[in-house]
Design an enzyme around this catalytic site. Structure first.
Site, short mmCIF file in Angstrom:
data_model
loop_
_atom_site.label_atom_id
_atom_site.label_comp_id
_atom_site.label_asym_id
_atom_site.label_seq_id
_atom_site.Cartn_x
_atom_site.Cartn_y
_atom_site.Cartn_z
N CYS A 63 41.44 40.53 30.52
CA CYS A 63 41.96 40.93 29.20
C CYS A 63 42.84 42.17 29.34
O CYS A 63 42.80 42.88 30.33
CB CYS A 63 40.82 41.18 28.20
SG CYS A 63 40.07 42.82 28.27
N CYS A 85 37.47 40.76 34.49
CA CYS A 85 38.01 40.29 33.20
C CYS A 85 39.53 40.44 33.17
O CYS A 85 40.07 41.48 33.53
CB CYS A 85 37.39 41.10 32.06
SG CYS A 85 38.04 40.67 30.45
#
Lengths: 374, 374
Positions: free
Chosen positions: B311, B309
């Site tokens: 993020c 991910c």
């Protein structure tokens, strides 16, 4: 660590400087946001950097020792890495929290035994162990274990606590020197001047501690219940007892309008939970004075929290929206309010620093004083 | 509002489209983060844009009607301005919350009376009033007042509620049309298909509502306690009853692995509190499966939450740090966890959309199904 004084105010004791650490340069005078449990409550680390440009934050040894534990933090690469904070870190000695938070504490010459406020487990803090805990954290600035009394204290108990603080500081400092001989350590250890509100005790304490030749010194035992004028008075006569060429750190102060007062006394570093804790409770500091956001007068107030503040909160949201978030108990309120209050503190300190560098600090101080009187 | 279909999957009902609103273009299929009280809990608006690129979020009419009130929001320039959200907003009708949160609710043909869960005050929602409340908000997409039953419901009670929902939708739609004649309104009103888990009732409901010629349609009454396979089955036969050229919104679904399933049925819009609520409770969705962060196995886990991910949370912090924040009850945990879970949902949806545009959706669906079986 190297402290470089860039400018001194000829009319007051104020100075502007640069504190060079292994994790960046800190412009002084500096206000250090408090990140008790390895987080400044409600603020992501990137916002501490991008929104506040905080150069140094403080974490609490007592809390991190209990949870998640210093050995885990060491194993994970130290506190900087654990919390992804690339800039400077100061940790306190744990003494203040042991005396204020934990139960069944017992002081002996070797240290203090206490019970965790989390689960009641018994622990021992010694001058040596709290140095080792802070070295496990990898803090840039470590504080020596001290005994901090509440106000008021008798001269006798203040003298006993102060002398123990001096003996502990010697033990801590010697232990720290040994550790530095054993390994490459870029950190500094600051002893703490105690002595409650007694000038003779402060004098004795400072005299003894200065002999250690530490990289910096703290004035402890303030904001422990005494009137604010008394805190300033004590800091006022204690600061000059400390070496001019080392940073002076007044622990646990103060209100925004007090920041220039402490700086005027020759203080270079401060910390306080006020901006962040008050933020979460809906008390906001602005250029127009204190705002208690829950008040119904802000219900339909479309204006920014502080029209003069360039922070994200003030640039983006209305008082009415902030009040709604507060009333609704929304997490976002804490984040936005903390961001603003800390920005207000850090900008105040940056304004102070700039005025010292430009030779206008006395005028700055006057303007704050007259604004406060109004 | 204009809905433009860009691509359709020849093997399933999946479509990729663009929903043009007065507050920007929404790429569909889309997952809408829930911002109940005019905030997606724990996430500043700029992060919804910069970190998530959320194009539309949902707010709850019931909550905002009670606090701070739609008249205040109207007075402050509408919900977009009130919460500083420049992109699209969908508000629900309040019906679901009235039926699940408030007490002493009483349904009549004209509407539903209920008591506030905050202070017990009595209120009335009618099909007309909830349109007016949502117009005061200035929502881009308004939902018509419906009666949503819990599962299981008898055929009779489901039929009664469905027919009332149809009558209310007609009243709401006609009221909405009147309002549009009185003022420049760029919003759209979506009716909601009810009928519990009964195909004949869903068919009757959809048939009636399609006659309204609305800009879009919702499938309500899902995620009300029924098994997840049943939700999919109902959505599966209901979606094709709705116009092909209008967006279809499945309300309150679903788990990450269900997103492509709904899309395969021809659903274009979804919302769910799962990613944000689970985040706050320490349940995290990752490419490697569910993570319950409080588990002791993560105590010293230096790896990112989800190595795949991109993020901020996964780029910056370890599982060990996140676990520490969770255990310590720190606000920052909610922020970081919500940021990740929503990113996971939105990235999943963007992956789905991309696969439809590139003609690879069936393979995408297969890969999700086989990963889920594992």
């Amino acid at each position: 660590m190297r402290f470089e004084i860039q400018a001194e105010c000829p009319a007051t004791g104020a100075r502007a400087g640069l504190l060079h650490t292994a994790h960046g340069v800190i412009e002084t005078p500096v206000f250090m946001p408090v990140g008790t449990q390895a987080t400044v409550k409600g603020l992501p680390q990137r916002n501490l950097i991008e929104d506040l440009d905080a150069r140094i934050i403080l974490a609490n040894t007592y809390h991190l020792f209990l949870r998640p534990g210093h050995e885990l933090i060491r194993q994970l690469g130290g506190l900087h890495r654990f919390m992804s904070w690339p800039r400077a870190l100061l940790t306190d000695s744990g003494g203040f929290q042991v005396f204020s938070l934990s139960s069944l504490r017992k002081i002996t010459e070797s240290g203090v035994t206490f019970r965790s406020h989390l689960n009641g487990d018994a622990h021992l803090f010694t001058p040596e162990s709290t140095v080792d805990v802070q070295l496990a954290f990898g803090s840039d600035i470590l504080m020596a274990l001290d005994e901090c009394l509440p106000y008021p204290a008798s001269h006798e108990s203040a003298r006993d606590a102060m002398r123990r603080t001096v003996r502990w500081a010697r033990v801590a400092y010697s232990h720290f020197q040994t550790r530095k001989e054993q390994a490459e350590i870029a950190s500094s250890l600051f002893p703490i001047v105690q002595g409650s509100m007694f000038r003779d005790l402060r004098e004795e304490c400072a005299g003894e501690l200065v002999g250690l030749g530490a990289d910096g010194y703290a004035i402890g035992g303030l904001s422990v219940g005494e009137p604010r004028e008394l805190s300033l008075e004590v800091a006022g006569y204690t600061a000059p007892m400390l070496p001019r060429d080392r940073p002076r750190y007044a622990m646990g102060v103060g209100m925004p309008e007090e920041l220039p007062e402490y700086v005027a006394l020759g203080v270079d570093m401060m910390d306080c939970v006020l901006p962040s804790r008050n933020a979460r409770n809906g008390y906001l500091f602005t250029s127009g004075g204190r705002i208690i956001i829950k008040q119904s007068r802000y219900r339909d107030d479309a204006s920014p929290l502080d029209p003069k503040c360039p922070c994200y909160t003030c640039r983006t949201f209305s008082r009415a929206y902030l009040r709604h978030l507060f009333q609704a108990g929304e997490i976002l309120f804490s984040t936005l309010a903390t961001l603003h209050n800390l920005r207000y503190y850090l900008d105040t300190m940056r304004g102070i620093r700039q005025s010292i560098l430009l030779g206008g600090f006395p005028a700055f101080l006057d303007s704050v004083r007259s604004a406060t009187v109004e």
